[in-house]
Design an enzyme around this catalytic site. Structure first.
Site, short mmCIF file in Angstrom:
data_model
loop_
_atom_site.label_atom_id
_atom_site.label_comp_id
_atom_site.label_asym_id
_atom_site.label_seq_id
_atom_site.Cartn_x
_atom_site.Cartn_y
_atom_site.Cartn_z
N LEU A 175 45.03 64.22 35.59
CA LEU A 175 43.76 64.72 36.16
C LEU A 175 43.75 66.24 36.35
O LEU A 175 42.80 66.93 35.95
CB LEU A 175 43.51 64.02 37.50
CG LEU A 175 42.20 64.35 38.18
CD1 LEU A 175 41.01 63.97 37.32
CD2 LEU A 175 42.11 63.62 39.53
N GLU A 177 51.97 66.72 27.84
CA GLU A 177 52.01 65.53 28.71
C GLU A 177 52.97 64.53 28.09
O GLU A 177 52.83 64.19 26.91
CB GLU A 177 50.60 64.93 28.85
CG GLU A 177 50.53 63.52 29.38
CD GLU A 177 51.17 63.33 30.77
OE1 GLU A 177 50.78 64.05 31.70
OE2 GLU A 177 52.05 62.46 30.89
N GLN A 208 40.05 56.89 37.92
CA GLN A 208 40.74 58.01 37.28
C GLN A 208 40.94 57.77 35.78
O GLN A 208 40.83 58.69 34.97
CB GLN A 208 42.10 58.18 37.97
CG GLN A 208 42.89 59.38 37.55
CD GLN A 208 44.01 59.71 38.53
OE1 GLN A 208 44.04 59.20 39.64
NE2 GLN A 208 44.92 60.56 38.12
N TYR A 211 39.03 48.77 53.50
CA TYR A 211 40.34 48.68 54.14
C TYR A 211 40.50 47.26 54.66
O TYR A 211 39.52 46.60 55.04
CB TYR A 211 40.42 49.67 55.31
CG TYR A 211 40.66 51.08 54.84
CD1 TYR A 211 41.95 51.59 54.76
CD2 TYR A 211 39.60 51.89 54.44
CE1 TYR A 211 42.18 52.87 54.31
CE2 TYR A 211 39.82 53.18 54.00
CZ TYR A 211 41.12 53.66 53.92
OH TYR A 211 41.34 54.93 53.46
N ASP A 237 49.16 67.34 42.73
CA ASP A 237 50.19 66.65 43.51
C ASP A 237 51.52 67.40 43.52
O ASP A 237 52.34 67.19 44.41
CB ASP A 237 50.42 65.23 42.94
CG ASP A 237 49.38 64.24 43.44
OD1 ASP A 237 48.33 64.67 43.97
OD2 ASP A 237 49.61 63.02 43.30
C1 LIG Z 1 46.33 54.01 44.98
C2 LIG Z 1 45.89 55.44 44.88
C3 LIG Z 1 44.57 55.75 45.13
C4 LIG Z 1 44.15 57.07 45.05
N1 LIG Z 1 42.84 57.36 45.30
C5 LIG Z 1 42.41 58.63 45.20
C6 LIG Z 1 41.04 58.94 45.37
O1 LIG Z 1 40.22 58.07 45.64
N2 LIG Z 1 40.65 60.23 45.21
C7 LIG Z 1 41.54 61.22 44.88
O2 LIG Z 1 41.12 62.36 44.72
N3 LIG Z 1 42.84 60.94 44.70
C8 LIG Z 1 43.29 59.69 44.85
N4 LIG Z 1 44.60 59.41 44.61
C9 LIG Z 1 45.53 60.50 44.25
C10 LIG Z 1 45.42 60.91 42.78
O3 LIG Z 1 45.68 59.81 41.94
C11 LIG Z 1 46.41 62.02 42.52
O4 LIG Z 1 46.25 63.01 43.50
C12 LIG Z 1 46.21 62.63 41.14
O5 LIG Z 1 46.56 61.74 40.13
C13 LIG Z 1 47.06 63.88 40.99
O6 LIG Z 1 46.89 64.37 39.71
P1 LIG Z 1 47.98 65.34 39.08
O7 LIG Z 1 47.48 65.65 37.72
O8 LIG Z 1 48.29 66.44 40.03
O9 LIG Z 1 49.31 64.47 39.03
P2 LIG Z 1 49.62 63.15 38.21
O10 LIG Z 1 48.41 62.31 38.09
O11 LIG Z 1 50.82 62.56 38.84
O12 LIG Z 1 49.98 63.68 36.78
C14 LIG Z 1 51.13 64.42 36.52
C15 LIG Z 1 51.42 64.28 35.04
O13 LIG Z 1 52.46 65.16 34.68
C16 LIG Z 1 53.24 64.50 33.67
N5 LIG Z 1 54.54 65.15 33.64
C17 LIG Z 1 55.44 65.26 34.66
N6 LIG Z 1 56.50 65.97 34.26
C18 LIG Z 1 56.30 66.30 32.96
C19 LIG Z 1 57.05 67.03 32.01
N7 LIG Z 1 58.23 67.58 32.31
N8 LIG Z 1 56.53 67.18 30.78
C20 LIG Z 1 55.32 66.65 30.45
N9 LIG Z 1 54.57 65.94 31.31
C21 LIG Z 1 55.05 65.79 32.56
C22 LIG Z 1 53.30 63.05 34.12
O14 LIG Z 1 53.57 62.20 33.05
C23 LIG Z 1 51.89 62.87 34.69
O15 LIG Z 1 51.00 62.30 33.75
C24 LIG Z 1 45.07 58.09 44.70
C25 LIG Z 1 46.40 57.77 44.44
C26 LIG Z 1 46.81 56.46 44.53
C27 LIG Z 1 48.25 56.14 44.28
#
Ligand SMILES: Cc1cc2nc3c(=O)[nH]c(=O)nc-3n(C[C@H](O)[C@H](O)[C@H](O)COP(=O)(O)OP(=O)(O)OC[C@H]3O[C@@H](n4cnc5c(N)ncnc54)[C@H](O)[C@@H]3O)c2cc1C
Length: 571
Positions: free
Chosen positions: A17, A37, A117, A222, A320
């Site tokens: 995301l 990715e 997502q 919830y 994250d």
């Molecule tokens: C059950 C649940 C419900 C949620 N509900 C909500 C919601 O309603 N609203 C909301 O805003 N958020 C929600 N979230 C949180 C949201 O899913 C995360 O905050 C979001 O996915 C973060 O995105 P990101 O891209 O920072 O990290 P991630 O989605 O964790 O993506 C990180 C990516 O980096 C890749 N990666 C890591 N290291 C490497 C590397 N060395 N080389 C290449 N690729 C790599 C991984 O494969 C991964 O795809 C929820 C989470 C959960 C678990």
């Protein structure tokens, strides 16, 4: 070691995301990007689903509102809600949002929405690719090495095993909550730590669960009962969705909580089996023999922590990787998208030489306090909605959702604070080193009045054109350039801004706004003006006309100084 095979201004590690959003926003500013990715594609499961006003405003500005709203309406009722029930078939305990969009039209041209997502990411991916982003899946970043001129990354194509080097000016680590890059840089996380080893049960029901909700709006439910605590997200069909389980057992009894300081009820994931998941799911639905099929069980850690720094040299943490929150309130993905939006224009203007290098320091200065606030507010919601046994000693008071979504404020070198604000901040601050420390981090959008540091308020520009999603808002003027808005009598500021921007070689659009309510919404007189940054935040404001400058300066001289300051050219 492989030789350098690619040169790119910005390398993004992580194509989920936040990485995809960063790629999209950078391409909108014309910056060439490569995102790597390790997974073969975008998310395959719903995690984030609740998207806040600011995120949807940003997606609107990227041209994605129709696509996102269309997909959202396929998946969820547009005005769903968030409540707390004993079980889907049981009593309602609390109602947090009877209707997700109650009251939003006062503040925004768009809406809050639910979209999974795994449905949102392909929309962002397609737009980023259409704008020319290089998005490489099945590719892992193995290491990064920085020097004074750039960063060298080693990447590996996971299908062939071939390794190559990429040379980038800057790197965005959007590599998730376990962020290998954050680890490599030795950046610590601090906060409340691990709250629960949680699970998500993805399921399909053979009978329609919708009728169990009766007249309660479908969205997030919830569940609080003696067997478990967590939440459902049910899709529009009423027969599919997921159940998150954060805690198991009856933790409403203080004697139990006191007897087990290791909190075994927060270790749901350990040894989870399909039979146990089915038991929990049925208890959450509230019908013991309901025919349901479990499609998948994901285990994950609910954590509330913030990174100590968002920047290390040429590497920036986003999403994250920078802050990890429990899902309560839906903050994780939203905050990450907004990190990327804040960083993109700063990288673009630094790379093009328009801004001073210090503009990049304002990413940490602006986003980290908001990330920390968000971690605390998500923790407060986790405690209130799921885990009251944790008590309120370590929780912040709840900040209302509008203030959190569109009322957070920035305070950095890229904001020209007004003298009165600076003065009161100095008076109230704890020490002389932090003169701006006492400025509020958030306020209700009804009270922001376009003060520097706040999100620029929404005003419809053409009342005749209606107020639906196609009507034009002040927000639709922002996104790529700086924008000067003046009231109907602000012609001097208008002319001076165009001249100052031309001389400074800064892309600036200028508009005289005649819409009723505009001066009031921005807290200016009809002869006043504001400059809005490319991220839609107010950078500078003159409440009165240019002739009323206390220093007697010519408006063009004032605006030359303002632009230098907003771009951190003198730092
Ligand atoms: C059950 C649940 C419900 C949620 N509900 C909500 C919601 O309603 N609203 C909301 O805003 N958020 C929600 N979230 C949180 C949201 O899913 C995360 O905050 C979001 O996915 C973060 O995105 P990101 O891209 O920072 O990290 P991630 O989605 O964790 O993506 C990180 C990516 O980096 C890749 N990666 C890591 N290291 C490497 C590397 N060395 N080389 C290449 N690729 C790599 C991984 O494969 C991964 O795809 C929820 C989470 C959960 C678990």
């Amino acid at each position: 070691m492989a030789t350098i095979s690619e040169d790119v201004p910005v390398l993004i590690v992580g194509g989920s995301l936040v990485g995809l959003s960063a790629a999209l926003f950078l391409r909108r500013h014309g910056v060439d990007v490569l995102a790597v990715e390790r997974h073969a594609g975008t998310a395959i499961q719903a995690r984030a689903g609740h998207f806040h006003l600011r995120t949807v405003e940003i997606l609107r500005s990227a041209g994605l509102e129709d696509a996102v709203r269309g997909k959202s309406e396929e998946q969820y009722p547009p005005d769903g809600g968030i409540n707390n029930v004993e079980s889907l078939a049981g009593r309602e305990i609390a109602n947090y949002f009877p209707n997700l969009n109650a009251g939003v039209d006062e503040f925004s041209p768009t809406i809050r929405l639910f979209i999974n997502q795994d449905a949102l990411e392909p929309i962002i991916r397609a737009r980023a690719a259409e704008l020319g982003a290089r998005l490489r899946y099945g590719t892992e970043c193995l290491s990064l090495e920085q020097d004074s001129d750039g960063v060298t990354a080693v990447i590996r194509d996971l299908a062939s095993g071939a390794e190559s080097q990429v040379r980038a000016q800057y790197v965005i680590a959007a590599d998730g909550n376990r962020s290998p890059i954050r680890e490599q840089l030795g950046i610590a996380m601090n906060g409340h730590g691990l709250l629960s080893n949680s699970i998500t049960i993805y399921f399909r029901s053979k009978s329609d669960l919708g009728p169990l909700l009766a007249d309660r709006n479908q969205g997030v439910h919830y569940v609080t009962n003696p067997l478990l605590r967590g939440f459902f997200r049910l899709d529009r069909s009423g027969n599919a969705g997921f159940l998150v389980v954060n805690l198991v057992g009856d933790i409403s009894r203080p004697e139990i909580v006191a007897a087990y300081p290791s909190a075994p009820w927060a270790n749901v994931a350990a040894g989870i089996t399909e039979a146990r998941a089915l038991e929990l799911l049925r208890a959450a639905i509230g019908i013991p023999d309901i025919p349901v099929v479990i499609e998948n069980i994901a285990t994950w850690r609910a954590v509330a922590d913030s990174a100590d720094r968002y920047r290390d040299g040429r590497v920036f943490l986003a999403g994250d990787a920078a802050h990890t929150v429990p899902p309560n309130g839906g903050y994780g993905g939203n905050t990450g998208v907004q990190d990327a939006h804040n960083l993109a224009w700063k990288l673009a203007l630094t790379l093009s030489g328009v801004a001073g290098a210090a503009l990049l320091d304002t990413y940490d200065a602006e986003r980290r306090p908001i990330g920390e606030l968000t971690v605390e507010q998500a923790f407060t919601r986790y405690v209130n909605r799921v885990a009251p046994y944790l008590g309120t000693d370590n929780t912040q008071p709840l900040v209302d959702d509008f203030s959190m979504e569109i009322g957070y404020r920035y305070n950095s070198a890229a904001i020209v604070l007004e003298p009165a604000v600076l003065e009161s901040a100095v008076l109230e601050s704890a020490g002389p080193e932090s003169p701006a420390g006492a400025l509020p981090l958030h306020e209700h959008p009804r009270e922001s009045f376009g003060r520097p540091g706040a999100r620029a308020p929404h005003v419809f520009l053409d009342r005749e054109g209606g107020t639906g999603k196609d009507a034009v808002s002040t927000l639709d003027l922002f996104g790529t350039n700086f924008v000067l808005l003046t009231g109907p009598e602000g012609g001097d500021w208008h002319a001076a801004a165009l001249a100052a921007a031309k001389e400074a070689d800064v892309a600036l659009d200028a508009h005289v706004v005649g819409a009723p309510g505009f001066p009031q919404a921005y807290g200016i007189s009809p002869s006043g003006a504001v400059i809005v940054r490319p991220d839609g935040f107010v950078g500078w404001r003159a409440v009165a006309g240019s002739g009323d400058s206390p220093t007697g300066d010519e408006p063009e001289a004032v605006l030359r100084r303002v632009l230098r300051s907003l771009l951190c050219r003198d730092a």
